[in-house]
Scaffold this motif. Structure first.
Motif, PDB file in Angstrom:
ATOM      1  N   GLU A  63       2.862 -39.497 -40.295  1.00  0.00           N
ATOM      2  CA  GLU A  63       1.844 -38.457 -40.160  1.00  0.00           C
ATOM      3  C   GLU A  63       2.405 -37.238 -39.443  1.00  0.00           C
ATOM      4  O   GLU A  63       3.198 -37.368 -38.518  1.00  0.00           O
ATOM      5  CB  GLU A  63       0.653 -38.989 -39.364  1.00  0.00           C
ATOM      6  CG  GLU A  63      -0.092 -40.104 -40.045  1.00  0.00           C
ATOM      7  CD  GLU A  63      -1.251 -40.607 -39.206  1.00  0.00           C
ATOM      8  OE1 GLU A  63      -1.869 -39.800 -38.492  1.00  0.00           O
ATOM      9  OE2 GLU A  63      -1.533 -41.806 -39.261  1.00  0.00           O
ATOM     10  N   ASP A  64       1.958 -36.066 -39.893  1.00  0.00           N
ATOM     11  CA  ASP A  64       2.320 -34.826 -39.226  1.00  0.00           C
ATOM     12  C   ASP A  64       1.312 -34.519 -38.132  1.00  0.00           C
ATOM     13  O   ASP A  64       0.118 -34.793 -38.268  1.00  0.00           O
ATOM     14  CB  ASP A  64       2.316 -33.646 -40.210  1.00  0.00           C
ATOM     15  CG  ASP A  64       3.573 -33.601 -41.054  1.00  0.00           C
ATOM     16  OD1 ASP A  64       4.617 -34.055 -40.566  1.00  0.00           O
ATOM     17  OD2 ASP A  64       3.508 -33.085 -42.181  1.00  0.00           O
ATOM     18  N   GLY A  65       1.795 -33.934 -37.054  1.00  0.00           N
ATOM     19  CA  GLY A  65       0.907 -33.540 -35.978  1.00  0.00           C
ATOM     20  C   GLY A  65       1.584 -32.559 -35.047  1.00  0.00           C
ATOM     21  O   GLY A  65       2.800 -32.371 -35.083  1.00  0.00           O
ATOM     22  N   GLN A  66       0.783 -31.928 -34.243  1.00  0.00           N
ATOM     23  CA  GLN A  66       1.256 -30.959 -33.276  1.00  0.00           C
ATOM     24  C   GLN A  66       0.503 -31.109 -31.981  1.00  0.00           C
ATOM     25  O   GLN A  66      -0.694 -31.410 -31.977  1.00  0.00           O
ATOM     26  CB  GLN A  66       0.975 -29.530 -33.770  1.00  0.00           C
ATOM     27  CG  GLN A  66       2.158 -28.766 -34.216  1.00  0.00           C
ATOM     28  CD  GLN A  66       1.727 -27.373 -34.629  1.00  0.00           C
ATOM     29  OE1 GLN A  66       0.819 -27.197 -35.433  1.00  0.00           O
ATOM     30  NE2 GLN A  66       2.385 -26.382 -34.087  1.00  0.00           N
ATOM     31  N   GLU A  67       1.209 -30.887 -30.884  1.00  0.00           N
ATOM     32  CA  GLU A  67       0.574 -30.692 -29.598  1.00  0.00           C
ATOM     33  C   GLU A  67       0.555 -29.184 -29.397  1.00  0.00           C
ATOM     34  O   GLU A  67       1.598 -28.531 -29.448  1.00  0.00           O
ATOM     35  CB  GLU A  67       1.379 -31.356 -28.489  1.00  0.00           C
ATOM     36  CG  GLU A  67       0.858 -31.000 -27.120  1.00  0.00           C
ATOM     37  CD  GLU A  67       1.830 -31.356 -26.013  1.00  0.00           C
ATOM     38  OE1 GLU A  67       1.357 -31.896 -25.009  1.00  0.00           O
ATOM     39  OE2 GLU A  67       3.029 -31.070 -26.148  1.00  0.00           O
TER      40      GLU A  67
END
Length: 145
Positions: A63-67
């Motif tokens: 999964e792609d994600g960002q903080e």
């Protein structure tokens, strides 16, 4: 599986945060012209909120994600020479109240899974000697849906 294109949720998150802040009528009423922006001209009347952001990859193998970390910079120039931080502190408190654990709807393909106010600084006097400046730091985790 993670997408091949880099994820950039910053603009979507800023738009959702701006909408949430301006939906708080008490906060919007305190800001000159409902000013919550990413760039303020040098002659901008105060008080206003300027949003700065930075981000880190938060992806997994699947999964792609960002903080995304937002610094809400609150600026206020009191009308009197007496040091008064009340307005800046009130704006900071309303920002915290509005955003801490908020449910934000982001533009597709992003989903805000977590948002927390993690830090507050000030208000303190800026080098110009007249402007009070407070910072509310918000951390959000954003998934690519």
């Amino acid at each position: 599986m993670a997408a091949s294109q880099p994820l950039d949720a910053g603009n979507s998150l800023i738009a959702a945060v701006r909408s949430a802040l301006l939906a708080n009528s008490a906060l919007a009423g305190m800001l000159v012209g409902n000013r919550v922006m990413t760039w303020a001209p040098s002659s901008c009347p105060t008080p206003y909120v300027q949003i700065a952001h930075r981000s880190n990859d938060w992806s997994t193998a699947t999964e792609d994600g960002q903080e995304v970390v937002l610094d809400l910079n609150i600026y206020h120039q009191p009308a009197s020479q007496t040091p008064e931080a009340g307005t800046a502190r009130a704006i900071m408190a309303l920002c915290r109240q509005t955003l801490h654990t908020a449910s934000l709807t982001l533009a597709s393909p992003f989903k805000c899974t977590l948002i927390r106010v993690t830090n507050e600084i000030g208000p303190y006097r800026d080098p110009d000697g007249a402007t009070l400046h407070g910072v509310v730091t918000v951390r959000a985790l954003v998934d690519h849906t």
